[in-house]
Design a protein around this motif. Structure first.
Motif, PDB file in Angstrom:
ATOM      1  N   ALA A 282      43.637  31.782  49.550  1.00 53.56           N
ATOM      2  CA  ALA A 282      43.095  32.591  50.643  1.00 53.56           C
ATOM      3  C   ALA A 282      43.053  34.067  50.261  1.00 53.56           C
ATOM      4  CB  ALA A 282      43.939  32.388  51.898  1.00 53.56           C
ATOM      5  N   ALA A 283      44.080  34.528  49.544  1.00 56.71           N
ATOM      6  CA  ALA A 283      44.145  35.943  49.167  1.00 56.71           C
ATOM      7  C   ALA A 283      43.008  36.316  48.226  1.00 56.71           C
ATOM      8  CB  ALA A 283      45.493  36.250  48.523  1.00 56.71           C
ATOM      9  N   ASN A 284      42.757  35.487  47.214  1.00 53.08           N
ATOM     10  CA  ASN A 284      41.697  35.800  46.256  1.00 53.08           C
ATOM     11  C   ASN A 284      40.316  35.705  46.889  1.00 53.08           C
ATOM     12  OD1 ASN A 284      43.321  36.440  44.095  1.00 53.08           O
ATOM     13  ND2 ASN A 284      43.322  34.378  43.235  1.00 53.08           N
ATOM     14  N   LEU A 285      40.126  34.738  47.789  1.00 50.93           N
ATOM     15  CA  LEU A 285      38.840  34.625  48.475  1.00 50.93           C
ATOM     16  C   LEU A 285      38.609  35.839  49.366  1.00 50.93           C
ATOM     17  CD1 LEU A 285      36.296  33.036  49.210  1.00 50.93           C
ATOM     18  CD2 LEU A 285      37.645  31.817  50.944  1.00 50.93           C
ATOM     19  N   PHE A 286      39.638  36.247  50.084  1.00 53.74           N
ATOM     20  CA  PHE A 286      39.521  37.409  50.968  1.00 53.74           C
ATOM     21  C   PHE A 286      39.161  38.657  50.165  1.00 53.74           C
ATOM     22  CE2 PHE A 286      41.150  41.044  53.306  1.00 53.74           C
ATOM     23  CZ  PHE A 286      40.732  40.792  54.607  1.00 53.74           C
ATOM     24  N   ASP A 287      39.868  38.879  49.053  1.00 51.79           N
ATOM     25  CA  ASP A 287      39.585  40.054  48.223  1.00 51.79           C
ATOM     26  C   ASP A 287      38.156  40.036  47.695  1.00 51.79           C
ATOM     27  OD1 ASP A 287      41.945  41.373  48.508  1.00 51.79           O
ATOM     28  OD2 ASP A 287      42.669  41.057  46.471  1.00 51.79           O
ATOM     29  N   ALA A 288      37.718  38.871  47.199  1.00 50.40           N
ATOM     30  CA  ALA A 288      36.384  38.777  46.602  1.00 50.40           C
ATOM     31  C   ALA A 288      35.295  39.060  47.630  1.00 50.40           C
ATOM     32  CB  ALA A 288      36.188  37.394  45.988  1.00 50.40           C
ATOM     33  N   LEU A 289      35.457  38.535  48.839  1.00 53.28           N
ATOM     34  CA  LEU A 289      34.459  38.768  49.882  1.00 53.28           C
ATOM     35  C   LEU A 289      34.499  40.215  50.365  1.00 53.28           C
ATOM     36  CD1 LEU A 289      34.947  35.475  51.955  1.00 53.28           C
ATOM     37  CD2 LEU A 289      33.010  36.038  50.464  1.00 53.28           C
ATOM     38  N   LYS A 290      35.704  40.744  50.534  1.00 55.38           N
ATOM     39  CA  LYS A 290      35.841  42.113  51.041  1.00 55.38           C
ATOM     40  C   LYS A 290      35.335  43.143  50.037  1.00 55.38           C
ATOM     41  CE  LYS A 290      39.990  43.935  51.232  1.00 55.38           C
ATOM     42  NZ  LYS A 290      39.936  45.172  50.413  1.00 55.38           N
TER      43      LYS A 290
END
Length: 297
Positions: A282-290
């Protein structure tokens, strides 16, 4: 603490002295660095900043060899014994600078089984590193163990864990970056920097719950200690989670995703999410999208 600082300085000095002795030997074998043989014109500013040059008879307009300038009038070189600096003044050295201390986490992990971190303690004994993999849309989380934990498991307890139970816990001398206060980080850099004539880098890890009152004076303390630079890192998922991440930080962080239909879901940072045909933390997906790099790695 004082013993560790004295030890750090002693090691840094030994490395520097041996390095300059080697530089002299290489100069005798292959010739000194060209700058050692260059002639420099003495200026008024030089005499003002180094009044000992006046005492040695230098006047504005005189010529002085580079090897003499560095050996006799460098504040750094003046710390060394005359037996060393006299040889540099006479013969020069193969290089003009010797010692740098870099943040060696990536190099150490790639080439030395995570064995050394320069003047850093281990970031953690069990943590995750976010790496770029060709073909993936987000960074991939890879578990990393410190060299000392690997050796402890090999030699003493194969089931040892940083937060293990009574039978499998690590001894209290297994410290990591968060166990060192920011001021202690600064003190270690100051001890090593005394014998570093080039660049030096160290990161003072700041706990997420560290108060601003405790944090605000770190840079002034570093300035008072004469540090060339000061870097701090605090895990802040609202800004950026970083390359190195501890499991407990991810577990204690909740990420919010808004779906196309407006629904909001909340996921812990260390949970895995299926999205767009791939599995992501979840952390890596959030960072990539943000940050806008999703699918662009």
């Amino acid at each position: 603490a004082e013993d560790s600082l004295a030890f750090t300085e002693r090691v840094a000095r030994e490395m520097a002295e041996v390095g300059w002795e080697t530089g002299i030997e290489l100069a005798e074998e292959k010739g000194p660095a060209p700058i050692m043989l260059d002639k420099f014109t003495v200026t008024a500013q030089m005499l003002t900043r180094r009044p000992e040059m006046v005492n040695d008879g230098y006047r504005v307009g005189d010529q002085v060899r580079g090897s003499i300038l560095i050996a006799r009038y460098s504040r750094y070189m003046q710390q060394f014994p005359d037996s060393l600096t006299d040889r540099i003044a006479d013969k020069g050295a193969r290089y003009s600078h010797h010692t740098s201390i870099a943040p060696t986490g990536t190099i150490s992990l790639s080439l030395a089984n995570n064995a050394s971190n320069g003047i850093e303690p281990s970031f953690a004994h069990l943590y995750s590193r976010n790496v770029i993999r060709e073909g993936r849309k987000t960074k991939e989380r890879v578990d990393v163990l410190s060299f000392e934990l690997l050796e402890y498991r090999k030699l003493i307890n194969p089931s040892a864990e940083p937060d293990g139970d009574a039978d499998n816990s690590l001894p209290d001398y297994f410290l990591s970056a968060d166990d060192i206060t920011p001021k202690q980080h600064v003190d270690v850099q100051a001890a090593a920097q005394k014998w570093v004539d080039s660049s030096i880098s160290k990161t003072a890890n700041v706990p997420t719950d560290f108060s601003f009152e405790d944090f605000k004076d770190i840079y002034m303390y570093a300035y008072d200690k004469g540090l060339k630079g000061c870097t701090t890192f605090r895990f802040n998922p609202e800004a950026f989670q970083g390359v190195l991440v501890k499991e407990e930080d991810l577990e204690n962080t909740t990420y919010r995703f808004t779906l196309d239909n407006g629904e909001i879901i909340e996921v812990k940072g260390n949970e895995e999410v299926e999205y767009d045909g791939e599995t992501h933390t979840a952390a890596n997906l959030f960072d990539a999208l943000k940050e806008g790099y999703y699918g662009k790695l």
